[in-house]
Design a protein around this motif. Structure first.
Motif, PDB file in Angstrom:
ATOM      1  N   PRO A  52     -10.527   1.864  -1.166  1.00 47.07           N
ATOM      2  CA  PRO A  52     -11.979   3.172  -1.219  1.00 47.07           C
ATOM      3  C   PRO A  52     -12.918   1.791  -1.125  1.00 47.07           C
ATOM      4  CG  PRO A  52     -11.982   1.849  -3.885  1.00 47.07           C
ATOM      5  CD  PRO A  52     -11.000   2.076  -2.902  1.00 47.07           C
ATOM      6  N   ILE A  98      13.029   1.899  -5.325  1.00 49.74           N
ATOM      7  CA  ILE A  98      12.216   1.429  -7.186  1.00 49.74           C
ATOM      8  C   ILE A  98      10.855   1.615  -7.037  1.00 49.74           C
ATOM      9  CG2 ILE A  98      11.574  -0.157  -7.877  1.00 49.74           C
ATOM     10  CD1 ILE A  98      14.389  -2.562  -7.091  1.00 49.74           C
ATOM     11  N   ARG A  99      10.346   1.716  -5.470  1.00 51.97           N
ATOM     12  CA  ARG A  99       8.745   2.073  -5.578  1.00 51.97           C
ATOM     13  C   ARG A  99       8.759   3.706  -5.612  1.00 51.97           C
ATOM     14  NH1 ARG A  99       7.580  -1.674  -1.566  1.00 51.97           N
ATOM     15  NH2 ARG A  99       6.802   0.110   0.060  1.00 51.97           N
ATOM     16  N   GLU A 120       3.108   3.115   0.087  1.00 55.07           N
ATOM     17  CA  GLU A 120       3.242   3.040  -0.988  1.00 55.07           C
ATOM     18  C   GLU A 120       4.514   3.920  -0.978  1.00 55.07           C
ATOM     19  OE1 GLU A 120       2.136   1.602  -4.078  1.00 55.07           O
ATOM     20  OE2 GLU A 120       1.303   0.758  -3.120  1.00 55.07           O
ATOM     21  N   TYR A 121       4.897   5.280  -1.047  1.00 57.40           N
ATOM     22  CA  TYR A 121       6.237   6.035  -0.957  1.00 57.40           C
ATOM     23  C   TYR A 121       7.534   5.797  -0.042  1.00 57.40           C
ATOM     24  CZ  TYR A 121       7.282  10.064  -3.669  1.00 57.40           C
ATOM     25  OH  TYR A 121       7.841  10.338  -4.680  1.00 57.40           O
ATOM     26  N   ALA A 148      -2.075   5.487   1.654  1.00 60.63           N
ATOM     27  CA  ALA A 148      -1.422   4.082   0.941  1.00 60.63           C
ATOM     28  C   ALA A 148      -0.314   5.015   0.391  1.00 60.63           C
ATOM     29  CB  ALA A 148      -2.740   4.600  -0.831  1.00 60.63           C
ATOM     30  N   ASP A 182     -12.151  10.025   1.234  1.00 64.97           N
ATOM     31  CA  ASP A 182     -11.267   9.421   0.785  1.00 64.97           C
ATOM     32  C   ASP A 182      -9.971   9.850   0.364  1.00 64.97           C
ATOM     33  OD1 ASP A 182     -11.325   9.102  -2.681  1.00 64.97           O
ATOM     34  OD2 ASP A 182     -11.890   7.338  -1.563  1.00 64.97           O
ATOM     35  N   LEU A 191      -7.472   8.022   2.848  1.00 65.50           N
ATOM     36  CA  LEU A 191      -7.262   6.770   2.583  1.00 65.50           C
ATOM     37  C   LEU A 191      -6.497   6.574   1.369  1.00 65.50           C
ATOM     38  CD1 LEU A 191     -11.219   4.721   2.277  1.00 65.50           C
ATOM     39  CD2 LEU A 191      -9.535   4.628   4.178  1.00 65.50           C
ATOM     40  N   MET A 236      -0.485   2.407  -6.103  1.00 66.84           N
ATOM     41  CA  MET A 236      -1.704   2.750  -5.722  1.00 66.84           C
ATOM     42  C   MET A 236      -2.428   2.401  -5.149  1.00 66.84           C
ATOM     43  SD  MET A 236      -2.939   5.439  -3.919  1.00 66.84           S
ATOM     44  CE  MET A 236      -3.745   7.013  -4.652  1.00 66.84           C
ATOM     45  N   ILE A 279       9.676  -5.859  -8.299  1.00 58.80           N
ATOM     46  CA  ILE A 279       9.545  -5.028  -7.724  1.00 58.80           C
ATOM     47  C   ILE A 279       9.214  -3.859  -8.745  1.00 58.80           C
ATOM     48  CG2 ILE A 279       9.970  -3.483  -5.391  1.00 58.80           C
ATOM     49  CD1 ILE A 279      12.433  -5.243  -5.096  1.00 58.80           C
ATOM     50  N   THR A 280       8.073  -3.293  -9.272  1.00 55.77           N
ATOM     51  CA  THR A 280       7.496  -2.536  -9.549  1.00 55.77           C
ATOM     52  C   THR A 280       7.091  -0.695  -8.747  1.00 55.77           C
ATOM     53  OG1 THR A 280       5.735  -2.721  -9.509  1.00 55.77           O
ATOM     54  CG2 THR A 280       6.635  -3.446 -11.022  1.00 55.77           C
ATOM     55  N   ALA A 281       8.043   0.346  -9.492  1.00 51.10           N
ATOM     56  CA  ALA A 281       6.818   1.469  -8.968  1.00 51.10           C
ATOM     57  C   ALA A 281       5.625   0.973  -8.997  1.00 51.10           C
ATOM     58  CB  ALA A 281       7.956   2.335  -9.757  1.00 51.10           C
ATOM     59  N   SER A 282       5.119   2.189  -7.297  1.00 49.07           N
ATOM     60  CA  SER A 282       3.762   1.964  -7.341  1.00 49.07           C
ATOM     61  C   SER A 282       3.360   3.027  -8.905  1.00 49.07           C
ATOM     62  CB  SER A 282       3.776   2.438  -6.044  1.00 49.07           C
ATOM     63  OG  SER A 282       3.992   4.059  -6.054  1.00 49.07           O
ATOM     64  N   TYR A 285       1.390  10.659 -10.957  1.00 48.99           N
ATOM     65  CA  TYR A 285       1.834  11.838 -10.212  1.00 48.99           C
ATOM     66  C   TYR A 285       3.263  11.783 -10.957  1.00 48.99           C
ATOM     67  CZ  TYR A 285       3.068  15.194  -6.820  1.00 48.99           C
ATOM     68  OH  TYR A 285       3.354  16.143  -6.027  1.00 48.99           O
ATOM     69  N   GLU A 342       1.422  20.209 -14.884  1.00 52.32           N
ATOM     70  CA  GLU A 342       1.478  21.608 -14.401  1.00 52.32           C
ATOM     71  C   GLU A 342       2.584  22.119 -14.783  1.00 52.32           C
ATOM     72  OE1 GLU A 342      -0.370  19.930 -10.238  1.00 52.32           O
ATOM     73  OE2 GLU A 342       1.085  20.884  -9.748  1.00 52.32           O
ATOM     74  N   LEU A 368       0.828   5.166  -8.468  1.00 52.53           N
ATOM     75  CA  LEU A 368       0.726   6.599  -7.867  1.00 52.53           C
ATOM     76  C   LEU A 368       1.723   7.409  -7.776  1.00 52.53           C
ATOM     77  CD1 LEU A 368      -0.580   8.128  -5.516  1.00 52.53           C
ATOM     78  CD2 LEU A 368       1.242   7.329  -4.450  1.00 52.53           C
ATOM     79  N   VAL A 369       3.250   6.744  -8.425  1.00 49.92           N
ATOM     80  CA  VAL A 369       4.161   7.122  -8.347  1.00 49.92           C
ATOM     81  C   VAL A 369       3.967   7.873  -9.964  1.00 49.92           C
ATOM     82  CG1 VAL A 369       6.780   7.488  -8.395  1.00 49.92           C
ATOM     83  CG2 VAL A 369       5.221   6.517  -6.421  1.00 49.92           C
ATOM     84  N   ASP A 424      -2.303  -1.301  -4.870  1.00 44.24           N
ATOM     85  CA  ASP A 424      -2.414  -2.200  -4.105  1.00 44.24           C
ATOM     86  C   ASP A 424      -2.630  -1.839  -2.489  1.00 44.24           C
ATOM     87  OD1 ASP A 424      -0.944  -3.756  -6.178  1.00 44.24           O
ATOM     88  OD2 ASP A 424       1.051  -2.835  -5.713  1.00 44.24           O
ATOM     89  N   SER A 425      -2.022  -0.575  -2.730  1.00 43.33           N
ATOM     90  CA  SER A 425      -2.849  -0.212  -0.325  1.00 43.33           C
ATOM     91  C   SER A 425      -3.796   0.513  -0.456  1.00 43.33           C
ATOM     92  CB  SER A 425      -2.184   0.458  -0.407  1.00 43.33           C
ATOM     93  OG  SER A 425      -0.749   0.433  -0.668  1.00 43.33           O
ATOM     94  N   TYR A 426      -5.389   0.960  -1.705  1.00 44.45           N
ATOM     95  CA  TYR A 426      -5.659   2.093  -1.815  1.00 44.45           C
ATOM     96  C   TYR A 426      -6.986   1.888  -1.828  1.00 44.45           C
ATOM     97  CZ  TYR A 426      -8.633   5.261  -3.284  1.00 44.45           C
ATOM     98  OH  TYR A 426     -10.124   6.686  -3.357  1.00 44.45           O
ATOM     99  N   LYS A 474       3.098  15.905 -12.436  1.00 40.57           N
ATOM    100  CA  LYS A 474       4.003  17.174 -12.797  1.00 40.57           C
ATOM    101  C   LYS A 474       4.187  17.797 -13.646  1.00 40.57           C
ATOM    102  CE  LYS A 474       7.101  15.844  -9.874  1.00 40.57           C
ATOM    103  NZ  LYS A 474       8.513  15.654  -8.650  1.00 40.57           N
ATOM    104  N   LYS A 523       6.352  -7.509  -1.926  1.00 43.07           N
ATOM    105  CA  LYS A 523       6.318  -8.886  -3.060  1.00 43.07           C
ATOM    106  C   LYS A 523       7.297 -10.016  -3.041  1.00 43.07           C
ATOM    107  CE  LYS A 523       4.657  -7.447  -7.149  1.00 43.07           C
ATOM    108  NZ  LYS A 523       5.344  -6.178  -8.776  1.00 43.07           N
ATOM    109  N   HIS A 545      14.312  -1.600 -11.449  1.00 43.83           N
ATOM    110  CA  HIS A 545      13.976  -3.534 -11.019  1.00 43.83           C
ATOM    111  C   HIS A 545      14.167  -4.315 -12.350  1.00 43.83           C
ATOM    112  CE1 HIS A 545      13.431  -7.693  -9.043  1.00 43.83           C
ATOM    113  NE2 HIS A 545      14.750  -7.678  -9.375  1.00 43.83           N
TER     114      HIS A 545
END
Lengths: 155, 216
Positions: free
Chosen positions: B7, A145-146, A52-53, A48, A41, A44, B1, B197-200, B206, B213, B202-203, B3-5, B210, A100, A152
């Motif tokens: 499981p 942006i990501r 994304e990053y 991703a 996991d 995976l 996250m 376009i949006t920030a994922s 995260y 923490e 995951l970001v 979108d591309s994760y 942070k 997109k 945006h």
């Protein structure tokens, strides 16, 4: 080790210990399954992250990854880059762009945090300060942006 | 996250996916069973008895998790025999046939459908009829509940859905979330946000973590 001792005992005739060995074997298999699923996991999620990053991970994320995972990430980056180069002509096709379907070449963006200076193709540098708005080409900003640095703005 | 994760999902029918986290959680659920033969030295591991050399006597009742039951179950049935948990028995089947929508499946064990499919792995003397009536029963409860799930998932936009979701088991919850995601995506498209376009996510998550923490 206790299982080994029991196995040798069983071989020497005490057949009623067989289930105990089996029980411990089940426990070992279960532990192994849980560990493997956890590690898989994590992989995976790291995969991703590349999509994304981008290809450079921030230090804080890298700090939480083990050496093998960093190695795996680099290998995955390399395979992805080789694949992208082989597809789509001479320069290759960047699959991580334009996730997109794009509506226009230039987009309006607003800066969410200070990011310093940013250079675009015709040489001008733009200072990205919090809450400043710019009209920039799409392919330059998509990465930022990501990552959450820019936002945006729809007009 | 999101979108591309991707499981590993739970397995279908009688098989489990080895690497699926959902399947691992599901097989942790306990089953009632009986020890067929005397089990030496197991007492201390299962929490009964004091000494390490004691054996669990024959015929005593045990509650074991599914993964252990699957491992110890032999077709010659030397070690363990399992019984169906009460929710899969006759009494509950009449409840389901009366009105399936009312039952709180989450309380009954959050993996009703998955667990039930796994039970077919154990050869019970009554198994063929159970399998038959089980699959019919599952289907009927599922069909009866499905309509309500579909309705509520497609019509609850931007609302607190915890009241609706509380009575569903895990499989139904996954369906509900898929329905919600479809609805949200459609609304986004209607509003014209589809090309934004949006920030994922995951970001975004995260960034939040942070901050905590640094504070704590």
């Amino acid at each position: 080790e206790r299982n080994q001792a029991d196995v040798s005992e069983a071989k020497s005739g005490r057949t009623d210990l067989i289930f105990l060995i089996r029980f411990r074997h089940c426990c070992l298999l279960r532990n192994q399954r849980c560990l493997l699923a956890y590690l898989y996991d994590r992989l995976l999620r790291i995969r991703a992250l590349r999509w994304e990053y981008g290809s450079v991970l921030p230090n804080t994320i890298q700090f939480h990854m083990s050496a093998e995972e960093v190695e795996w990430f680099n290998q995955y980056k390399k395979s992805l880059a080789t694949y992208m180069r082989s597809v789509g002509g001479e320069e290759g096709l960047d699959l991580t762009q334009d996730i997109k379907p794009p509506k226009s070449l230039y987009i309006e963006v607003r800066c969410l945090r200070d990011h310093g200076e940013f250079e675009i193709d015709d040489g001008t540098t733009i200072l990205l300060k919090k809450n400043s708005q710019h009209f920039l080409p799409r392919w330059k900003c998509e990465q930022l942006i990501r990552q959450g640095v820019l936002e945006h703005v729809l007009s | 996250m999101s979108d591309s994760y991707f499981p590993v999902g739970p397995g279908l029918g009688m098989e489990e996916n080895f690497l699926s986290l959902d399947d691992i959680l599901m097989s942790q659920e306990k089953l009632p069973g009986r020890a067929e033969s005397a089990l030496p030295r197991l007492a201390v591991l299962l929490g009964q008895g004091a000494g390490s050399a004691e054996s669990v006597p024959e015929g005593s009742k045990l509650e074991i998790p599914l993964w252990l039951a699957k491992g110890l179950y032999d077709s010659k049935r030397r070690i363990i025999s399992v019984e169906l948990p009460k929710i899969y028995k006759e009494a509950w089947r009449t409840v389901f046939s009366a009105d399936a929508n009312v039952v709180d499946l989450h309380k009954m064990g959050p993996y009703y459908y998955g667990f039930g499919s796994q039970l077919l792995n154990f050869e019970n003397p009554e198994n063929p009829e159970i399998a038959q009536t089980d699959s019919v029963c599952f289907l009927q409860t599922f069909i009866a509940r499905f309509r309500r799930i579909m309705d509520s998932s497609q019509n609850a936009y931007n609302e607190d859905t915890s009241a609706l979701v509380a009575r569903l088991d895990e499989l139904e919850r996954a369906l509900f979330q898929v329905g919600q995601k479809g609805l949200n995506d459609f609304q986004c498209w209607e509003k014209g946000q589809a090309s934004q376009i949006t920030a994922s996510s995951l970001v975004q998550n995260y960034g939040k973590r942070k901050l905590t923490e640094v504070d704590g």
